[in-house]
Design an enzyme around this catalytic site. Structure first.
Site, PDB file in Angstrom:
ATOM      1  N   HIS A  16       0.712  -1.198   0.258  1.00  0.00           N
ATOM      2  CA  HIS A  16      -0.002   0.147   0.114  1.00  0.00           C
ATOM      3  C   HIS A  16       0.826   1.166  -0.140  1.00  0.00           C
ATOM      4  O   HIS A  16       1.959   1.182   0.364  1.00  0.00           O
ATOM      5  CB  HIS A  16      -0.786  -0.238   1.337  1.00  0.00           C
ATOM      6  CG  HIS A  16      -0.215  -0.004   2.610  1.00  0.00           C
ATOM      7  ND1 HIS A  16       0.578   1.212   3.107  1.00  0.00           N
ATOM      8  CD2 HIS A  16       0.065  -1.034   3.341  1.00  0.00           C
ATOM      9  CE1 HIS A  16       0.998   0.703   4.053  1.00  0.00           C
ATOM     10  NE2 HIS A  16       0.825  -0.370   4.476  1.00  0.00           N
ATOM     11  N   GLU A 110      -2.355  -7.198   7.547  1.00  0.00           N
ATOM     12  CA  GLU A 110      -1.227  -6.957   8.333  1.00  0.00           C
ATOM     13  C   GLU A 110      -0.748  -7.968   9.208  1.00  0.00           C
ATOM     14  O   GLU A 110      -1.534  -8.451   9.858  1.00  0.00           O
ATOM     15  CB  GLU A 110      -1.144  -5.492   8.638  1.00  0.00           C
ATOM     16  CG  GLU A 110      -0.038  -4.986   9.501  1.00  0.00           C
ATOM     17  CD  GLU A 110       1.374  -4.903   8.904  1.00  0.00           C
ATOM     18  OE1 GLU A 110       1.682  -5.930   8.636  1.00  0.00           O
ATOM     19  OE2 GLU A 110       1.735  -3.798   8.691  1.00  0.00           O
TER      20      GLU A 110
END
Length: 255
Positions: A16, A110
């Site tokens: 990202h 994550e």
């Protein structure tokens, strides 16, 4: 007999864009603080202004690829910063066939930091000195903070995710938008690396925000082994004039 592939044709991995959490963490570390100054769940931390610029640049890079190289399917971590990056790529025309629904897969999320969530390195040493010492002895590949995950834990869920990708998207070009440790652990899975190998890759350089990684799968080979075609590729940002950043990820939100 013609070999049959059970892999995608090409697999893109994109971290990202820079997040507001990256910015807050850097500021807290620079000021010598024990905690990171952002009070939202890590899953809800958005891109920074620069992160949006990086995501747009990545989208334009994918849009400029020939149609036979563009990804056909896009999968994303459920975390907001990853979903925003995936959306920017879609809106820029980065997918073959035009905009498509992003498939959200929680296995791409994550790494979870447990009790270390929201703490700087100083804060971890101050609040959990025994756990910090244990991590130093064991190493980050296997150390699991209380309530969190080790790299090995992330790898376990990524093996499951790859099985699903191979089942549903074999022979297609797939783009995954995710996080730094996820990108690294995917290399571990696909290249059948060892702990020392992946830690050396991690030590060499942080994964760039919106840097591009790509694997090709040659069906002419009997084992159809994955081949690394791009690694930490900064061209999308450099070509579009977006600043290159590579701060390591850290859980920054409260739970």
């Amino acid at each position: 007999m013609q070999p049959t592939s059970h892999w995608p044709q090409r697999l893109y991995l994109v971290r990202h864009g820079q997040s507001q959490g990256n910015v807050a963490r850097d500021r807290s570390e620079a000021e010598g603080l024990a905690t990171i100054g952002i009070d939202i769940r890590d899953v809800d931390v958005p891109l920074s202004d620069l992160g949006h610029q990086q995501a747009d640049a990545a989208g334009r890079w994918f849009a400029a690829l020939p149609d036979h190289e563009k990804p056909e399917v896009i999968l994303s971590s459920p975390y907001l910063r990853a979903r925003q990056t995936a959306r920017a790529i879609c809106e820029a025309g980065g997918l073959a066939g035009g905009r498509a629904r992003t498939v959200i897969d929680e296995r791409l999320r994550e790494r979870e930091f447990g009790v270390f969530d929201g703490l700087t390195a100083l804060g971890i040493r101050q609040q959990y000195p025994e756990e910090a010492a244990h991590r130093t002895r064991l190493g980050k590949f296997y150390h699991r903070p209380p309530g969190g995950e080790s790299w090995a834990d992330v790898i376990l869920r990524l093996r499951s995710a790859m099985n699903s990708i191979n089942l549903h998207y074999n022979g297609r070009r797939v783009l995954i938008v995710c996080h730094q440790v996820v990108v690294l652990c995917m290399r571990y899975v696909l290249e059948e690396l060892e702990e020392t190998d992946i830690l050396a890759i991690d030590k060499a350089a942080d994964i760039l925000n919106c840097g591009i990684c790509a694997f090709d799968f040659d069906v002419q080979e009997l084992d159809c082994a994955p081949r690394l075609a791009l690694w930490n590729h900064a061209a999308p940002l450099e070509e579009q004039g977006a600043p290159v950043t590579a701060a390591p990820d850290q859980m920054v939100g409260s739970r």
